[in-house]
Design a protein around this motif. Structure first.
Motif, PDB file in Angstrom:
ATOM      1  N   GLY A 177       0.804  -1.212   0.000  1.00 36.37           N
ATOM      2  CA  GLY A 177       0.000   0.000   0.000  1.00 36.37           C
ATOM      3  C   GLY A 177       0.838   1.263   0.000  1.00 36.37           C
ATOM      4  N   GLY A 178       0.193   2.351   0.350  1.00 33.65           N
ATOM      5  CA  GLY A 178       0.860   3.642   0.290  1.00 33.65           C
ATOM      6  C   GLY A 178       0.380   4.429  -0.910  1.00 33.65           C
ATOM      7  N   ASP A 179       0.822   5.660  -1.006  1.00 35.69           N
ATOM      8  CA  ASP A 179       0.338   6.545  -2.063  1.00 35.69           C
ATOM      9  C   ASP A 179       1.269   6.610  -3.263  1.00 35.69           C
ATOM     10  OD1 ASP A 179       2.393   7.815  -0.816  1.00 35.69           O
ATOM     11  OD2 ASP A 179       1.316   9.680  -0.407  1.00 35.69           O
ATOM     12  N   LYS A 180       2.315   5.754  -3.280  1.00 35.04           N
ATOM     13  CA  LYS A 180       3.254   5.778  -4.390  1.00 35.04           C
ATOM     14  C   LYS A 180       3.089   4.535  -5.250  1.00 35.04           C
ATOM     15  CE  LYS A 180       6.888   8.565  -2.241  1.00 35.04           C
ATOM     16  NZ  LYS A 180       8.336   8.639  -1.898  1.00 35.04           N
ATOM     17  N   PRO A 181       2.961   4.714  -6.574  1.00 33.60           N
ATOM     18  CA  PRO A 181       2.909   3.537  -7.449  1.00 33.60           C
ATOM     19  C   PRO A 181       4.281   2.888  -7.531  1.00 33.60           C
ATOM     20  CG  PRO A 181       3.023   5.519  -8.767  1.00 33.60           C
ATOM     21  CD  PRO A 181       2.893   5.963  -7.332  1.00 33.60           C
ATOM     22  N   GLY A 182       4.306   1.643  -7.991  1.00 36.80           N
ATOM     23  CA  GLY A 182       5.577   0.967  -8.156  1.00 36.80           C
ATOM     24  C   GLY A 182       6.439   1.650  -9.210  1.00 36.80           C
ATOM     25  N   GLN A 183       7.735   1.455  -9.103  1.00 37.09           N
ATOM     26  CA  GLN A 183       8.654   1.982 -10.096  1.00 37.09           C
ATOM     27  C   GLN A 183       9.968   1.212 -10.029  1.00 37.09           C
ATOM     28  OE1 GLN A 183       9.744   6.066  -9.413  1.00 37.09           O
ATOM     29  NE2 GLN A 183      10.466   5.711  -7.356  1.00 37.09           N
ATOM     30  N   LEU A 184      10.829   1.458 -10.996  1.00 36.00           N
ATOM     31  CA  LEU A 184      12.171   0.904 -11.003  1.00 36.00           C
ATOM     32  C   LEU A 184      13.126   2.012 -10.601  1.00 36.00           C
ATOM     33  CD1 LEU A 184      12.005  -1.026 -14.408  1.00 36.00           C
ATOM     34  CD2 LEU A 184      11.307  -1.812 -12.139  1.00 36.00           C
ATOM     35  N   ALA A 185      14.042   1.702  -9.698  1.00 33.43           N
ATOM     36  CA  ALA A 185      14.987   2.708  -9.227  1.00 33.43           C
ATOM     37  C   ALA A 185      16.399   2.203  -9.424  1.00 33.43           C
ATOM     38  CB  ALA A 185      14.745   3.028  -7.755  1.00 33.43           C
ATOM     39  N   GLY A 186      17.296   3.092  -9.841  1.00 31.02           N
ATOM     40  CA  GLY A 186      18.671   2.700 -10.106  1.00 31.02           C
ATOM     41  C   GLY A 186      19.672   3.601  -9.430  1.00 31.02           C
ATOM     42  N   LEU A 187      20.847   3.046  -9.191  1.00 27.04           N
ATOM     43  CA  LEU A 187      21.997   3.820  -8.728  1.00 27.04           C
ATOM     44  C   LEU A 187      23.095   3.681  -9.761  1.00 27.04           C
ATOM     45  CD1 LEU A 187      22.297   2.955  -4.921  1.00 27.04           C
ATOM     46  CD2 LEU A 187      21.601   5.153  -5.910  1.00 27.04           C
ATOM     47  N   GLY A 188      23.591   4.798 -10.254  1.00 29.83           N
ATOM     48  CA  GLY A 188      24.666   4.783 -11.231  1.00 29.83           C
ATOM     49  C   GLY A 188      25.957   5.311 -10.659  1.00 29.83           C
ATOM     50  N   GLY A 189      27.039   5.085 -11.387  1.00 34.83           N
ATOM     51  CA  GLY A 189      28.333   5.559 -10.942  1.00 34.83           C
ATOM     52  C   GLY A 189      28.974   4.689  -9.893  1.00 34.83           C
ATOM     53  N   LEU A 190      28.704   3.378  -9.938  1.00 36.39           N
ATOM     54  CA  LEU A 190      29.217   2.489  -8.901  1.00 36.39           C
ATOM     55  C   LEU A 190      30.719   2.287  -8.978  1.00 36.39           C
ATOM     56  CD1 LEU A 190      26.504  -0.336  -8.873  1.00 36.39           C
ATOM     57  CD2 LEU A 190      26.546   1.814  -7.609  1.00 36.39           C
ATOM     58  N   GLN A 191      31.306   2.544 -10.131  1.00 34.80           N
ATOM     59  CA  GLN A 191      32.742   2.303 -10.290  1.00 34.80           C
ATOM     60  C   GLN A 191      33.510   3.626 -10.375  1.00 34.80           C
ATOM     61  OE1 GLN A 191      33.251  -0.352 -13.645  1.00 34.80           O
ATOM     62  NE2 GLN A 191      32.681  -2.126 -12.455  1.00 34.80           N
ATOM     63  N   GLY A 192      33.942   4.108  -9.250  1.00 35.30           N
ATOM     64  CA  GLY A 192      34.849   5.247  -9.235  1.00 35.30           C
ATOM     65  C   GLY A 192      34.236   6.621  -9.205  1.00 35.30           C
ATOM     66  N   ALA A 193      32.905   6.742  -9.325  1.00 39.92           N
ATOM     67  CA  ALA A 193      32.293   8.074  -9.315  1.00 39.92           C
ATOM     68  C   ALA A 193      32.344   8.658  -7.911  1.00 39.92           C
ATOM     69  CB  ALA A 193      30.853   7.999  -9.803  1.00 39.92           C
TER      70      ALA A 193
END
Length: 381
Positions: free
Chosen positions: A321-337
């Motif tokens: 539940g909750g007021d937010k629909p599902g989504q895909l979330a990403g984290l970039g820059g895992l190598q050296g950023a």
């Protein structure tokens, strides 16, 4: 040219030498496909020409839906019915065998027959036990051993795949059980095949109840655990194969290993966060293992790491539940950023699992309640 070369290498590694190697293009634009039933997980063949989707129907009858890639567009080709529900999948590294966990047993399918629509694709099933809740599967890189997390039985079953195929898929293929705490789910084998990583949603009841309930009528409960298991030991003595255990937040449900085998990413669904563990640190001692908390959004479930190691993506299910629909979330820059970049993609309808196509760039998400499979090219950095 780099993408083409990467796919060629994957094909050479995964496909049998007796097969005719070919490479199919990936979708160039976002796309979605409607399916009959609720898609749980999706895994692609190494040549990118086929996608195998585990689907559970309204009455818990399962199937594997086979999608065929035609000029970069995946289309439903046929479905293979199973005798039980269909949940987490694992494709052997040699591309020959598909395991689908499903309630009281795990179905095994011949991939070549599956691709060509053969009625004999279903080889058999390995029994996990009545009421065990088999939910996730992991095949070792050498295709010798199958691990299955039995969510309701507080255990991980260990099967000898060679014996299973020679003995007719009866109970004799069971090597034994790895004891787990409450609700084991996520499984991931290290790239070198030495370690199995597994999550349990809740630690033993003797631990302090520090996690809030995910549902209104629930109770406070202990945080979950991340286990490191010696694969070689598990193949001969599963009951004593656990090497080390770490606390892993509230309701950890999935775990993924980075391509280089140096990091673990765990979705803590009850804590609404993604956790990052450093494997080298864990080997030095438990106090060095956890290196990051990332509150990406509500109820994360599936997690996948790009083959280049630069991005990690999760399915924010908003399951409770909750007021937010599902989504895909990403984290970039895992190598050296110097700073990680947060990204998001719309994916309403209980996004459950995420995986990458062999191109290393296209993300596949199963939208369980929306009865869809979604394809999204992830951004370059």
């Amino acid at each position: 040219m780099k993408a083409i070369y990467g796919i060629a290498v994957l094909c050479a590694w995964f496909i049998s030498v007796n097969a005719v190697a070919s490479t199919c293009a990936s979708p160039g634009q976002p796309a979605s496909i409607s399916v009959t039933g609720h898609p749980f997980s999706a895994v692609a063949s190494a040549d990118n020409c086929w996608l195998f989707v585990s689907v559970t129907g309204d009455e818990k009858a399962g199937s594997v839906l086979v999608l065929h890639n035609k000029d970069g567009a995946f289309e439903p080709d046929h479905a293979v019915p199973l005798k039980r529900s269909a949940r987490g999948e694992s494709l052997s590294r040699d591309g020959r065998l598909l395991a689908v966990a499903g309630g009281d047993a795990t179905s095994l399918l011949d991939v070549s027959r599956l691709e060509h629509g053969g009625n004999d694709a279903l080889l058999g099933a390995l029994p996990d036990g009545s009421g065990s809740g088999a939910v996730y599967a992991a095949i070792t890189p050498d295709a010798k051993t199958l691990f299955v997390s039995d969510e309701y039985a507080k255990q991980i079953s260990v099967f000898d795949l060679a014996k299973a195929q020679s003995a007719g898929f009866d109970g004799s293929a069971l090597i034994g059980r790895i004891p787990a705490a409450n609700f084991p789910v996520g499984l991931a084998v290290s790239p070198d095949g030495h370690w199995l990583y597994a999550t349990t949603q809740r630690g033993p009841d003797t631990m302090a109840p520090i996690c809030n309930p995910e549902q209104k009528r629930g109770q406070m409960h202990p945080q979950g655990l991340l286990m490191r298991i010696d694969v070689a030991k598990a193949e001969v003595d599963p009951a004593h194969a656990i090497v080390s255990v770490l606390p892993a937040g509230c309701n950890p449900v999935r775990v993924a290993v980075s391509p280089g085998g140096t990091e673990l990413w765990v979705t803590a669904r009850g804590g609404n966060e993604l956790l990052r563990f450093l494997i080298d640190g864990w080997l030095e001692g438990t106090e060095h293992a956890k290196v990051g908390h990332f509150p990406l959004g509500p109820s994360p479930v599936g997690v996948a790491i790009r083959q280049d190691g630069k991005q990690v993506w999760v399915a924010l299910s908003s399951r409770f539940g909750g007021d937010k629909p599902g989504q895909l979330a990403g984290l970039g820059g895992l190598q050296g950023a110097s700073q990680l970049k947060q990204m998001s993609i719309s994916a309403a309808g209980f996004p459950r699992e995420v995986s990458f196509l062999p191109d290393g760039r296209t993300l596949v998400a199963t939208l369980f309640d929306a009865n869809q499979v979604q394809f999204v090219p992830t951004p370059d950095e």
